[in-house]
Design an enzyme around this catalytic site. Sequence first.
Site, mmCIF file in Angstrom:
data_model
loop_
_atom_site.group_PDB
_atom_site.id
_atom_site.type_symbol
_atom_site.label_atom_id
_atom_site.label_comp_id
_atom_site.label_asym_id
_atom_site.label_seq_id
_atom_site.Cartn_x
_atom_site.Cartn_y
_atom_site.Cartn_z
ATOM 1 N N ALA A 1 40.361 76.993 36.638
ATOM 2 C CA ALA A 1 39.858 78.150 35.906
ATOM 3 C C ALA A 1 39.627 79.338 36.826
ATOM 4 C CB ALA A 1 38.559 77.781 35.183
ATOM 5 N N LEU A 2 40.544 80.292 36.732
ATOM 6 C CA LEU A 2 40.456 81.515 37.533
ATOM 7 C C LEU A 2 40.310 82.738 36.617
ATOM 8 C CD1 LEU A 2 40.878 82.954 40.326
ATOM 9 C CD2 LEU A 2 43.340 82.861 39.894
ATOM 10 N N THR A 3 41.131 82.770 35.567
ATOM 11 C CA THR A 3 41.214 83.950 34.701
ATOM 12 C C THR A 3 39.909 84.239 33.964
ATOM 13 O OG1 THR A 3 43.545 83.465 34.383
ATOM 14 C CG2 THR A 3 42.539 84.930 32.768
ATOM 15 N N ASN B 1 38.362 90.178 32.025
ATOM 16 C CA ASN B 1 38.782 91.389 32.739
ATOM 17 C C ASN B 1 39.423 91.097 34.096
ATOM 18 O OD1 ASN B 1 37.920 93.289 30.760
ATOM 19 N ND2 ASN B 1 35.807 92.803 31.346
ATOM 20 N N SER C 1 45.832 89.498 35.618
ATOM 21 C CA SER C 1 46.729 89.730 36.759
ATOM 22 C C SER C 1 45.919 90.078 38.003
ATOM 23 C CB SER C 1 47.697 90.868 36.438
ATOM 24 O OG SER C 1 48.643 90.427 35.489
ATOM 25 N N GLN D 1 85.771 81.877 21.503
ATOM 26 C CA GLN D 1 85.513 82.311 22.875
ATOM 27 C C GLN D 1 84.110 82.928 23.032
ATOM 28 O OE1 GLN D 1 87.897 85.466 24.836
ATOM 29 N NE2 GLN D 1 88.518 83.833 26.231
ATOM 30 N N GLY E 1 71.232 80.508 11.268
ATOM 31 C CA GLY E 1 70.108 80.322 10.351
ATOM 32 C C GLY E 1 69.394 79.002 10.582
ATOM 33 N N GLU F 1 50.428 81.538 34.719
ATOM 34 C CA GLU F 1 50.487 81.323 36.179
ATOM 35 C C GLU F 1 51.066 82.569 36.874
ATOM 36 O OE1 GLU F 1 48.770 78.991 36.399
ATOM 37 O OE2 GLU F 1 49.441 77.093 35.553
ATOM 38 N N GLY F 2 50.793 83.725 36.280
ATOM 39 C CA GLY F 2 51.260 85.000 36.829
ATOM 40 C C GLY F 2 52.422 85.532 36.016
#
Length: 381
Positions: free
Chosen positions: A123-125, A128, A131, A280, A341, A364-365
């Site tokens: 847990a880093l994020t 605010n 990134s 093709q 479809g 992860e970035g």
Amino acid sequence: MDFSLTREQELIKKLAQQFAENELEPVAEKVDHDHVFPEENFKKMASLGFTGIGVPSQYGGCDGGTLEKVIAVSEFAKKCMASAAILSIHLIAPQAINKYGNEEQKQRFLPKLTKGGALGAFALTEPNAGSDAGAAKTTAIYDPETDEYILNGTKCFISGGSRAEVLIIFALTQPEKGLKGMSAIIVEKGTLGFSTGKIESKMGLAGSETAELVFEDCRVPASNLLGKEGKGFKIAMEALDGARVGVGAQAVGVAEEAIDLSIKYSKERIQFGKPIAKLQGIQWYIADMATKTLAAKTLVQYAAYLEDVGKPFSQEAAMCKLNASENARFVTNLALQIHGGYGYMKDYPLERMYRDAKITEIYEGTSEIHKVVISRAVMSK
Ligand code: COS
């Protein structure tokens, strides 16, 4: 230069392939539809040793390294991206504890996280600090009277956060120092003052629960400090380097499967009196998809090799993740297009794979952050 897998790696690949076909694929649609964490499958992953990849056997792991992780994660991603993500993200915690933990921490946490079937989280994020991970505000203030850290703050978008039993939390032990005052602290589920908040409803990867974590005067023994005080940001960045190779592996797996499904479908689908594989336009699609995916896979394996031999690999981790994730979106998009479809319908797995693949460009970035990391690295030479 030898690109072949060792006998052990071939065995891991076979085991992962069989597990993915027999256990993951049958429930992949339900996991996505019902937004359920595949609890049973996670326990089976643990019993087969996948959750202990990269951890020595003395702590319940099954040894191996990044290439073994890449092999297993890619095989899982072919049949169920959520399960591949669950394994890939889970492995961050045991591998970080193995790398930075002291002997007591290794003995206390690793057997649970490896063969014990406990889920790990990282847990880093924060709301605010996405990134700009260094802008995190969660604090962990040392209380000398009790020899504890007191955590306060909120983490968000944490994969497995609500289920994880052992979590690595990044918090400021010296808030005045900013990211140089960040430390990594191990928190166990059930610790007083730690609760989970909102469970996110996402576009894809529905089986991998994404949670908000709330810390309110949460007291954790000082012995849960992972590595040295103030080294948390470095630990987070190094752990993320490895995690990014794992995301590259997820992206390669989903792309490979999308190509296989497209080849099969284009040989069966008759339009204008012949299989569309004879057109093709379709052949060129498949040629592009196959070429770019092999290139992506090779770069992922190269980054894994660098990590395994202990060479610097931040730049290559960012490159492989950037490239493989953009390729996964490109390939799943074309695969869906080839299926027309039918590809858009939920009867086929393509629309799920397309939705699941998108996250690899974000978590992860983001791709943009990887371009920052790569340009800084190559331009400083
Ligand atoms: N390995 C080891 N150390 C690293 C590193 C890495 N990959 N990347 C950076 N560091 C170190 C730097 O060397 C620097 O240390 P010193 O001050 O001792 O030299 C320190 O960390 C700060 O680095 P930098 O100045 O590059 O930090 P920035 O604030 O500019 O941010 C980025 C760097 C943008 C790369 C970082 O914030 C990042 O990766 N953001 C994305 C976060 C992310 O991926 N989140 C995903 C979810 S995780 S739950």
